[in-house]
Design an enzyme around this catalytic site. Structure first.
Site, PDB file in Angstrom:
ATOM      1  CE  LYS B 157     -24.232  51.989 -16.146  1.00 55.85           C
ATOM      2  NZ  LYS B 157     -25.656  51.844 -16.476  1.00 55.85           N
ATOM      3  CE  LYS B 200     -20.900  45.807 -26.843  1.00 57.48           C
ATOM      4  NZ  LYS B 200     -19.477  45.532 -27.130  1.00 57.48           N
ATOM      5  CG  HIS B 207     -30.965  58.398 -21.280  1.00 62.13           C
ATOM      6  ND1 HIS B 207     -30.158  57.956 -20.271  1.00 62.13           N
ATOM      7  CD2 HIS B 207     -32.151  58.684 -20.723  1.00 62.13           C
ATOM      8  CE1 HIS B 207     -30.836  57.980 -19.134  1.00 62.13           C
ATOM      9  NE2 HIS B 207     -32.046  58.425 -19.382  1.00 62.13           N
ATOM     10  CD  GLU B 274     -32.635  57.139 -16.223  1.00 63.67           C
ATOM     11  OE1 GLU B 274     -32.731  58.289 -15.799  1.00 63.67           O
ATOM     12  OE2 GLU B 274     -31.554  56.513 -16.256  1.00 63.67           O
ATOM     13  CG  ASN B 289     -34.236  57.516 -12.233  1.00 57.28           C
ATOM     14  OD1 ASN B 289     -33.247  57.132 -11.613  1.00 57.28           O
ATOM     15  ND2 ASN B 289     -34.174  57.852 -13.496  1.00 57.28           N
ATOM     16  NE  ARG B 291     -34.396  60.455  -8.383  1.00 55.34           N
ATOM     17  CZ  ARG B 291     -34.126  60.820  -9.621  1.00 55.34           C
ATOM     18  NH1 ARG B 291     -34.957  61.605 -10.260  1.00 55.34           N
ATOM     19  NH2 ARG B 291     -33.045  60.409 -10.254  1.00 55.34           N
TER      20      ARG B 291
END
Lengths: 70, 446
Positions: B157, B200, B207, B274, B289, B291
């Protein structure tokens, strides 16, 4: 003469070939960016790149000719 | 607060205008040349064209946007989602201009916007994170070594990434070798930071995210969870609240962890934490997040709360208007994101919408940025509408969705509505036992 056209409107993100270069069928020649996604544009034939009609950052419409081959 | 500038476009600009109208606040929108014909431009009290289609020339032009805000003497700026909403520099510029930013402060944005620093903050706060490393990876050699320690499959990422962009799944070392340079160069191009890290990859995961609010007086509440497991290219397609098929114990664990995360950074305004939930219902922090989320309407439906109104009031300095135990979740709400794209390979499908007839379901909420005759241009993401169903039961929601999408006619562009009709027939979706690989599994079967 074979030509590769844009299948959708977008911006040219990368040009991966140069004029005079030999390409295989299915080889990615240009990466188009549309709606925040990178779309690889493949050559539909094997041949030699005659002219590249676009540059990185150019806006293209659906159907615009990106590359011609001989 | 009498006048607000909306630094966004499409459906979310319209969504914010609608709350502002209801509570008597004037709206100023900025728009690009490409968006001149869209409904949000007409619905705002004032609309100012700020440049050409590409986002760099318009919606990301912070200076120009602040210039307009000053000229029209707005009291606050609502950033919507995406674009400048999580940009700390923008927030600083807004505040320096003496304008209120409707969202958290710049420090929180920067801290949570960098995924490596977000991970570190959560570890310190005692919130479980996905197993991975907590420093940026220097080069491929180090990536290979660390990946071996973590064990494949892994996610590579970009630390500055978001919205599903700048991350790639590597199942083997060969994948890592192939993807590493691309992710680094993309991280630099899109997020202006070469920092990448490894986590991982948790298989058969869900999710699930928790909506939270913090006010400027130090109060925090959660507004329950949303299950956003149905994704393509790591971007959400269908979301529902509450999450089906999860124990009450895990649910409580999620709320507790989310509130802990919010308190750890003294969070203010609307935020979403999340999590990844694995097969055994272990929970791991994924990202925060900072927002309003795209999928906030499903939370509005089950709680009856207008999240944009809360955002505005909290930005004014008002306290959260209710106590935690006064917030209740009623029924089931499911959102479908209608994208202008090929429903099979998910390639974009820009073009003119020649016909747009939504299904006839009276209580469906349709948040759309477009009307028949509008052109979906290639400059922005492919979201053209969000359709939200809210019923007493999940079965009723699915029934209404089926009727709605069977009756919907959109011509001129392709959309992913045929995919919704497939999802609605998928046993693992119907019984609520789906994971993040549902679309991949469906594709393999087809």
């Amino acid at each position: 003469m074979n030509k590769i056209q844009a299948e959708m409107a977008g911006t040219i993100f990368q040009v991966l070939v140069s004029e005079g270069e030999k390409v295989e069928e299915g080889q990615v020649v240009i990466v188009l960016e549309s709606m925040k996604m990178e779309i690889p544009v493949e050559s539909n034939v094997s041949g030699e790149i005659e002219t590249i009609h676009v540059a990185e950052g150019d806006f293209v419409n659906e159907g615009d000719v990106l590359v011609t081959l001989r | 607060m009498k006048r607000i500038l909306i630094a966004n476009r499409g459906e979310i600009a319209r969504r914010i205008i609608s709350t502002c109208k209801r509570i008597g606040i004037e709206t100023v929108v900025v728009y690009s040349e490409a968006d001149y014909e869209l409904p949000f431009v007409k619905e705002a009290d004032v609309a100012v064209c700020i440049g050409k289609g590409p986002v760099q020339d318009s919606y990301l032009n912070a200076e120009k946007i602040i210039e307009v805000a000053k000229e029209y003497k707005v009291d606050a700026i609502h950033p919507g989602y995406g674009l400048l909403s999580e940009n700390g520099d923008f927030v600083n510029q807004v505040e320096q201009a003496g304008i209120t930013f409707i969202g958290p402060n710049a420090e929180i944005l920067s801290l949570m916007g960098d995924k490596i620093s977000a991970r570190k903050t959560m570890i310190q706060a005692g919130v479980p994170v996905v197993p991975g490393i907590d420093e940026g990876i220097k080069d491929l050699e180090e990536a290979i070594r660390v990946a071996k320690e973590i064990g494949y499959p892994i996610m590579l990422k970009a630390s500055g990434g978001g919205g599903g962009i700048g991350m790639v799944l590597c199942e083997t070392e060969q994948d890592l070798v192939a993807h590493f340079p691309k992710v680094v160069s993309r991280a630099k191009a899109y997020f202006n930071s070469e920092n990448v890290f490894l986590e991982k990859y948790i298989e058969n995961a869900r999710h699930i995210e928790v909506q939270i609010f913090g006010d400027k007086l130090g109060n925090f509440v959660h507004l329950f969870e949303r299950n956003c497991s149905i994704q393509r290219r790591n971007q959400k397609v269908v979301e529902e609240a509450l999450s089906p098929n999860i124990s009450e114990e895990t649910r409580k664990k999620l709320y507790l962890a989310a509130l802990k995360a919010a308190k750890a950074v003294s969070y203010t305004n609307a935020g979403t934490i999340e999590f990844i939930v694995d097969e055994k219902e272990n929970i791991y922090f994924l990202e925060m997040n900072t927002r309003l989320q795209v999928e906030h309407p499903i939370t509005e439906k089950i709680t009856g709360i207008d999240l944009v109104e809360w955002q505005i009031n909290i930005a004014k300095g008002l306290p959260i208007p209710v106590k935690q135990d006064e917030i209740t979740a009623n029924g089931c709400a499911i959102e479908f994101r209608v994208y202008a794209e090929n429903p099979k390979n998910f390639y974009p499908s820009p073009g003119k919408i020649t016909e747009l007839k939504w299904g006839n379901v009276t209580n469906a909420r349709i948040d759309t940025g477009y009307e028949a005759g509008n052109t979906v241009t290639p400059f922005y993401d492919p979201l053209i509408a969000k359709v939200i169903f809210h019923e007493h039961t999940r079965e009723e929601c699915l029934q209404q969705a089926r009727k709605f999408f069977n009756e919907t006619v959109i011509s001129g562009i392709q959309t992913n509505i045929p995919l919704f009709l497939h999802i609605l027939e998928e046993p693992n979706f119907q019984n609520g036992q789906y994971t993040t690989n549902l679309l991949k599994v469906m594709k393999t079967k087809a």
